[in-house]
Design a protein around this motif. Structure first.
Motif, PDB file in Angstrom:
ATOM      1  N   GLY A   1      60.495  19.676  57.586  1.00 45.34           N
ATOM      2  CA  GLY A   1      59.522  20.709  57.915  1.00 45.34           C
ATOM      3  C   GLY A   1      58.332  20.762  56.990  1.00 45.34           C
TER       4      GLY A   1
ATOM      5  N   ALA B   1      58.219  28.304  56.212  1.00 48.12           N
ATOM      6  CA  ALA B   1      57.676  27.727  57.451  1.00 48.12           C
ATOM      7  C   ALA B   1      58.581  26.647  58.022  1.00 48.12           C
ATOM      8  CB  ALA B   1      56.274  27.163  57.187  1.00 48.12           C
ATOM      9  N   GLU B   2      59.285  25.913  57.151  1.00 50.62           N
ATOM     10  CA  GLU B   2      60.164  24.845  57.645  1.00 50.62           C
ATOM     11  C   GLU B   2      61.338  25.413  58.444  1.00 50.62           C
ATOM     12  OE1 GLU B   2      62.311  26.408  54.278  1.00 50.62           O
ATOM     13  OE2 GLU B   2      60.187  25.909  54.509  1.00 50.62           O
TER      14      GLU B   2
ATOM     15  N   THR C   1      61.256  28.392  60.180  1.00 52.54           N
ATOM     16  CA  THR C   1      60.694  28.878  61.437  1.00 52.54           C
ATOM     17  C   THR C   1      60.461  27.719  62.400  1.00 52.54           C
ATOM     18  OG1 THR C   1      59.597  30.665  60.206  1.00 52.54           O
ATOM     19  CG2 THR C   1      58.853  30.267  62.455  1.00 52.54           C
ATOM     20  N   ASP C   2      60.009  26.598  61.878  1.00 56.38           N
ATOM     21  CA  ASP C   2      59.794  25.409  62.714  1.00 56.38           C
ATOM     22  C   ASP C   2      61.107  24.921  63.318  1.00 56.38           C
ATOM     23  OD1 ASP C   2      58.203  22.917  63.556  1.00 56.38           O
ATOM     24  OD2 ASP C   2      59.808  22.051  62.343  1.00 56.38           O
TER      25      ASP C   2
ATOM     26  N   THR D   1      62.088  27.294  66.095  1.00 58.30           N
ATOM     27  CA  THR D   1      61.236  27.103  67.277  1.00 58.30           C
ATOM     28  C   THR D   1      61.721  25.924  68.107  1.00 58.30           C
ATOM     29  OG1 THR D   1      59.339  28.032  66.099  1.00 58.30           O
ATOM     30  CG2 THR D   1      58.878  26.689  68.047  1.00 58.30           C
ATOM     31  N   ARG D   2      62.089  24.841  67.424  1.00 57.18           N
ATOM     32  CA  ARG D   2      62.587  23.660  68.134  1.00 57.18           C
ATOM     33  C   ARG D   2      63.919  23.957  68.835  1.00 57.18           C
ATOM     34  NH1 ARG D   2      60.424  18.624  65.983  1.00 57.18           N
ATOM     35  NH2 ARG D   2      58.794  19.092  64.450  1.00 57.18           N
TER      36      ARG D   2
END
Length: 322
Positions: A150, A205-206, A208-209, A212-213
């Protein structure tokens, strides 16, 4: 004159110049006299000048050697200062961000402390590898744990990383939630739910990414961005007030009034790597890497079941070291 001279050759020159005796200089440098003579000849070739006049009774500096000797001494003094600074850095405490007092990072840190009690490991508890990576590159942190896939590729290129573990992902539910009675929660059962996954917190952020995936196309809504939540009490209050469930790892701290349930069908994985700045030299890093690698192999931390879910990029970056 060549731009770069081997410090070993300069030390050989200084030792002979100060001892005016090849045998004594060799003993001082803990080397053979033949090797010392060879180094002096090599230095003379590189400088294009003769440095010593040797007779059967004495060794005398040439005028060129007398001219160069003060400069050589200053260069060697600078090298000694650099070595001292490096040695001092290697003896300082190692700053390690483990996120929380549970989970992979904390387990590796505890084992490293037990294995090397003479090394001072200082723990930090700030979640999010994105934020930790910035601190590492700024020199304010030494080591962290998390999902390297991420990170910005330009950031990752400046970091060393070792795959350590696949933690299973889980959902944190209010104790009154209908799914809380289950031992495991199928991912499809969360359809219609809103899951908090730290959106709005730039340090994570990693994570959350990854969320999301995982949730894409499944009818599960990711909670809107929200400022970073600090502390368990405030976390429970805000999550309850907003009616969120929380995407988490099975390695998660206890939250009052909430229950943690592993997600199945599929079994989503949260990849964890040990991360440090390239070029970092510290005995504590060596111990952490050895402990992490040994634990991965001993406990099968990098094994994946047939029903596991993991993005392709994560799978590539988490290939075990051979």
């Amino acid at each position: 004159m060549p731009r770069d001279l081997d410090p070993r050759l300069l030390r050989a020159f200084a030792a002979v110049a100060e001892e005016l005796h090849f045998t004594r200089a060799a003993a001082r440098l803990y080397t053979a006299q033949q090797a010392l003579s060879r180094d002096i000849r090599r230095l003379e070739r590189e400088l294009g000048a003769e440095l010593f006049v040797r007779t059967t009774r004495q060794v005398v500096l040439t005028p060129e050697a007398e001219r160069l000797l003060p400069y050589v001494r200053r260069v060697l003094a600078a090298h000694d200062e650099l070595d001292a600074a490096r040695s001092s850095r290697e003896k300082r405490p190692l700053l390690v961000d483990v996120g929380a007092r549970v989970g992979t990072g904390y387990e590796v840190l505890r084992a490293a402390r037990a294995e090397a009690p003479d090394i001072e490991f200082v723990a930090r508890f700030h979640s999010g590898l994105t934020g930790a990576a910035a601190e590492i590159l700024a020199g304010r942190l030494d080591v962290s744990f998390g999902r390297v896939a991420g990170l910005d590729p330009a950031v990752l290129a400046r970091l060393g990383h070792l795959p350590v573990r696949f933690e299973r992902m889980a959902v944190l539910l209010p104790a009154s939630h209908p799914l809380a009675a289950r031992e495991e929660v199928p991912l499809d059962a969360l359809k219609g739910e809103t899951l908090y996954a730290a959106a709005g917190n730039p340090s994570t952020a990693e994570w959350t990414d990854l969320a999301t995936r995982l949730l894409a196309g499944r009818g599960i809504r990711l909670a809107d961005p929200f400022p970073e939540i600090d502390g368990a009490e405030e976390f429970v209050r805000i999550v309850g007030r907003r009616g969120w469930s929380v995407l988490a790892s099975t390695e998660f701290i206890e939250m009052p009034g909430m229950v943690l349930r592993p997600i199945v069908r599929p079994v989503p994985l949260s990849p964890v790597s040990l991360v440090w700045s390239r070029g970092l030299r510290h005995p504590g890093l060596r111990v952490l890497r050895e402990v992490a690698d040994r634990s991965s192999r001993q406990f099968g931390w990098l094994e994946r079941s047939a029903g596991a879910w993991l993005p392709d990029e994560d799978a590539r970056l988490m290939l075990p070291a051979c």
